[in-house]
Design a protein around this motif. Structure first.
Motif, short mmCIF file in Angstrom:
data_model
loop_
_atom_site.label_atom_id
_atom_site.label_comp_id
_atom_site.label_asym_id
_atom_site.label_seq_id
_atom_site.Cartn_x
_atom_site.Cartn_y
_atom_site.Cartn_z
N PRO A 15 0.80 -1.24 0.00
CA PRO A 15 0.00 0.00 0.00
C PRO A 15 0.83 1.29 0.00
O PRO A 15 0.31 2.33 -0.41
N THR A 16 2.11 1.22 0.41
CA THR A 16 2.88 2.47 0.46
C THR A 16 3.16 3.01 -0.94
O THR A 16 3.61 4.14 -1.08
N LEU A 19 0.70 6.14 -1.17
CA LEU A 19 0.55 7.11 -0.07
C LEU A 19 0.84 8.55 -0.50
O LEU A 19 0.12 9.47 -0.14
N TRP A 23 9.30 11.06 2.06
CA TRP A 23 10.23 12.14 2.36
C TRP A 23 10.57 12.87 1.05
O TRP A 23 10.84 12.22 0.04
N GLU B 14 -0.64 8.29 9.32
CA GLU B 14 -0.08 8.60 7.99
C GLU B 14 0.84 7.49 7.49
O GLU B 14 1.01 7.31 6.28
N VAL B 15 1.49 6.80 8.42
CA VAL B 15 2.50 5.81 8.01
C VAL B 15 2.13 4.40 8.46
O VAL B 15 2.98 3.51 8.50
N ARG B 16 0.85 4.19 8.79
CA ARG B 16 0.51 2.89 9.36
C ARG B 16 0.64 1.74 8.37
O ARG B 16 0.72 0.58 8.74
N PHE B 17 0.69 2.06 7.06
CA PHE B 17 0.79 0.99 6.07
C PHE B 17 2.23 0.59 5.77
O PHE B 17 2.48 -0.30 4.96
N ILE B 18 3.18 1.25 6.39
CA ILE B 18 4.58 0.90 6.15
C ILE B 18 4.91 -0.40 6.88
O ILE B 18 4.62 -0.54 8.06
N PRO B 89 9.70 11.58 8.40
CA PRO B 89 8.52 11.96 7.60
C PRO B 89 7.27 12.10 8.47
O PRO B 89 7.24 11.58 9.59
#
Lengths: 624, 233
Positions: A15-16, A19, A23, B14-18, B89
């Motif tokens: 999924p990323t 997004l 950065w 915001e970054v929970r899918f990483i 980030p």
């Protein structure tokens, strides 16, 4: 993030990719700018994010206060299915703006088998596919990249095409777009006529193609005064002065080339006759050592990547490569420096040895052909001795795994050349380690099928037909005895399609549309490639693909891309073709003498070896 | 002289899918941008010495991930915090950092408890007492088997021994908040999503899990539950 997207993302792979908050990603309010540009890459995120040209354009467009650029990649089929289910249009990653709301959508064309992805992305973005169906309010759909040097199969779908390097022309184009919008922005033809007047811009709809009775092209005729009879590519004269992406987007996920990229030079003068990049990116222009060191510093500070790749078409040819590597290693102790393209010689392998240190995965060498005779035909100036020495140096340096790249189906290829591939692989596999170590553990031989490309000396050549290619693959397979050798071959049907579209004309637009409607996409991916659908498309449209791929074209026949110029003269290409058939090599013009390709006088630009004096020849090839 | 730092990291929506692996890479790059003098492991392929206490399942937010950093020269902890936060980030932040003595054990060797906040819907016509009854019945079993697809194949294990403690709280008329503490062991751990799936399968509960958050990681000893940022060895 949109709530619909929140719902979808947990259900898709990786999924990323979607997004847009990585950065260095740049998010701008579209209401605060005059023009918006979607940088579209017709392949999956991890491939598109590895492409340097897109990073450069992202940086240049977003630097303008009056413009915004966002990224968009082909959604992987699982994501595509979810988007369709939820009726969500394809969107720019940074703000989620639907593709159709951008002023301009620009595709990077790196590979012919991504063309159905171009159509699929337009469809997912709810943009009319054919340029003639677009009206006021629709984006302009444009393209650039190596395949833009023959964009004819996509002519029905593209409003305009950019030839050559984009750094300068993108700004000129956006300025014209902005003015046109400020004047009301209704008359699309008016914009395209102004754009066509910019050097390097090709508007396919401003040209009429006349066909002869035998189906070949009779003439290509410009239909507007702004449309030049021959469009010359754009080229950046001074790479030291050119803008470069000092703060590229750093992805969360592991991408294909997951490292900082330092571009040493553009162009390559080695003159391999099969290589389109070597022809269309001429002349050679190097960055100075000073510029490169400053750029390396900026990349380190802005990305934090633990690895930096020294990129270009033949990096070890950079005039001061040893000095550059030494300075980078001194400045950044824990930075891994990598060389992506090694020439097959002991000098290059020794350099790789210096930068790799103790961490040695595998070493990749590309002899391309199995015999000296055939390497002379293709002008791959590598001798049997170069190969032997390179391998010996690599084994002594501790490498135990080799990857060897070859092509089959090259012009004049015979049985002996195929057996030569097997012979080289066997030699590498049995190279002894002088230190008494275990020597070579694995040799991976990758054999691809030769695809004749436009603007190369082999542009008139037929591709070898599929059944024969399969037979040649078997000849090599049977000749390999050593069990430590792994042979990888490529799908001959995919190579055939690549050959059809590489040298195709406008009539193939119908095929692309038909294939798209049958559901073709990600054709470059084995798991998604469905040749049956392509056969169905050709049959339904009454077009014979062999006409494009398998026919020997006479020198006198007008080629579909003759009105598009990379600066290299057509008579140079035909001269090179004839030399190829005689097995005569042509020298590297940056090292020896001018080979009269025509690029410097046409573009009024000399080659620039800005690195300065070459590293001292006395020390070249030595380790310390 | 190397320096050992333990830090609490927040992973926001915001970054929970990483994924865990990508999170490690993201933090490493942030530290390099911040010019932190990271120490490296020995060997043919030296790696920066950054060690997460426990991987967080993809898709989940957390207010308490813990990371051990080893620096090759000491930095004042507050300075470290400020420099690194400037390079992370959106959605990622270091909340606090502590310098620990060199002789302390590795963080991942001592953290043994994870606390989660779970939001569960109460389906129409069912109250919090219905849920409590179902939940307690579920946990009174001796054995509840979880099947997990791993790269090495299907792994089956009993989740009951991993349940350390829980607390139920009525959130609103239509949902319930569960605080669930699960053991982390050298042999592995159970994910809260797996517990809830097993619960739904066992009881036929129809309410949806709408919230899943890791509150923190802890060290349970005979003398109580400790935060990695205050524990003493």
């Amino acid at each position: 993030m949109k709530p619909e997207l929140e719902e979808i993302l947990p259900q898709v792979s990786k999924p990323t990719r979607y997004l847009g908050t990585e950065w260095n990603a740049i998010k701008k309010d579209h209401r605060q700018v005059d023009v918006s540009f979607a940088l579209a890459f017709p392949d999956v995120y991890e491939v598109g994010m590895s492409h340097l040209g897109s990073k450069i354009l992202y940086h240049i467009i977003n630097k303008r206060p009056d413009a915004v650029a966002e990224r968009v990649y082909a959604p992987w089929p699982d994501m595509e299915a979810r988007l369709r289910e939820a009726s969500l249009p394809l969107f720019g990653l940074e703000t989620g703006t639907p593709l159709a709301e951008f002023d301009m959508v620009g595709f990077s064309l790196q590979y012919e088998l991504t063309y159905t992805n171009v159509l699929n992305m337009l469809a997912l973005g709810k943009i009319p596919l054919r340029q003639e169906e677009r009206g006021p309010g629709d984006p302009f759909v444009i393209a650039g990249g190596p395949c833009a040097f023959n964009p004819e199969p996509l002519a029905d779908f593209l409003d305009l095409v950019v030839l050559g390097e984009g750094e300068e022309v993108i700004g000129e184009l956006l300025t014209v777009l902005k003015e046109w919008k400020q004047e009301g922005g209704q008359d699309r033809e008016a914009f395209l006529r102004r754009a066509a007047a910019i050097p390097g811009i090709y508007v396919p709809s401003f040209y009429r193609v006349h066909y002869a009775g035998d189906g070949t092209i009779a003439a290509v005729e410009p239909t507007r005064p702004e449309a030049a009879p021959r469009v010359e590519k754009r080229v950046v004269a001074d790479l030291d002065a050119a803008d470069f992406p000092s703060a590229p987007v750093v992805p969360f996920m592991d991408i294909v080339h997951d490292r900082a990229m330092l571009e040493l030079f553009r162009g390559c003068a080695r003159g391999c006759r099969f290589c389109q990049a070597g022809m269309i990116y001429r002349p050679v222009r190097e960055r100075s050592l000073k510029t490169l060191l400053a750029q390396a510093e900026a990349l380190q500070r802005s990305t934090g990547y633990p690895e930096m790749s020294l990129t270009s078409l033949s990096s070890t040819d950079y005039s001061r490569i040893r000095e550059l590597i030494r300075r980078l290693q001194e400045a950044y102790g824990d930075l891994k420096v990598s060389l992506p393209s090694l020439r097959v010689d002991s000098f290059s392998v020794n350099l790789a040895r210096e930068v790799e240190g103790l961490r040695k995965a595998s070493i990749t060498l590309a002899p391309e052909a199995g015999s000296q005779r055939l390497r002379d035909v293709i002008n791959k100036n590598v001798t049997d001795r170069d190969i032997e020495e390179a391998v010996a140096v690599a084994v002594a340096g501790g490498w135990t795994a080799f990857k060897l790249y070859f092509m089959i189906g090259l012009p004049t290829e015979e049985e002996e050349d195929l057996l030569g591939i097997a012979r080289i692989a066997e030699q590498v596999a049995s190279t002894p380690d002088p230190a008494g170590g275990r020597g070579v553990r694995r040799v991976t031989v990758s054999v691809s099928n030769f695809v004749p490309k436009p603007h190369t000396p082999f542009q008139w050549e037929p591709q070898v037909e599929e059944g024969e290619l399969v037979r040649r693959q078997q000849v090599i397979r049977r000749a390999l005895k050593n069990r430590r050798i792994i042979l990888n071959t490529h799908d001959t049907r995919a190579s055939f399609l690549e050959a059809v579209f590489a040298r195709g004309d406008r009539r193939l637009g119908k095929i692309l549309l038909a294939a798209h409607r049958l559901g073709c996409r990600f054709d470059g991916w084995t798991e998604h490639f469905d040749y049956g659908k392509w056969e169905e498309a050709f049959t339904a449209c009454g077009i014979d693909p062999a006409f494009y791929a398998l026919r020997r074209r006479p020198f006198t026949e007008p080629l579909p891309w003759d009105h598009l110029s990379p600066g290299v003269a057509k008579d140079f290409l035909s001269r090179e073709y004839q030399r190829a058939l005689r097995g005569e090599p042509t020298v590297d013009c940056s090292l020896v003498s001018c080979s009269q390709c025509g690029v410097c006088p046409t573009l009024e630009l000399p080659i620039r070896l800005r690195g300065g004096d070459r590293d001292d020849p006395e020390t070249v090839g030595q380790i310390d | 002289m190397t320096q050992k730092l333990w830090a609490r990291l927040i992973k926001g929506p915001e970054v929970r899918f990483i994924s865990h692996l990508d999170l490690v890479g993201t933090v490493e790059k942030a530290l390099r941008r911040a010019r932190v003098p990271l120490a490296f492991s020995q060997g043919f392929n030296p790696q920066p010495r950054i060690a997460f206490a426990a991987a967080l399942p993809v898709g989940m937010t957390s207010s308490g991930e813990y990371v051990e950093f080893t620096l090759r020269e000491p930095w004042p902890p507050e300075f470290f915090l400020k420099q690194v936060n400037g390079q992370l980030p959106p959605g990622l932040a270091l909340a606090a950092v502590r310098e620990v003595p060199e002789k302390y054990p590795a963080l991942m060797a001592v953290v043994n408890l994870a606390r989660y906040q779970i939001g569960l819907e109460l389906p129409a016509g069912r109250g919090s007492e219905d849920f409590s009854r179902a939940w307690e019945g579920f946990l009174q079993q001796e054995e509840v088997t979880v099947s997990r697809q791993t790269r090495k194949g299907l792994r089956r294990f009993n989740l009951i021994p991993y349940i350390y403690h829980y607390r139920l709280q009525e959130d609103s008329s239509d949902s319930i908040a569960i605080t669930l503490e699960l053991r982390l062991t050298p042999q592995g751990s159970v994910r809260p999503g797996e517990v809830m799936e097993a619960f739904r399968a066992y009881t036929g509960w129809e309410g949806r899990v709408f919230f899943l958050h890791r509150e923190g990681l802890y060290i349970v000893r005979d003398d109580g539950i400790h935060s990695p940022l205050t524990v003493k060895f």
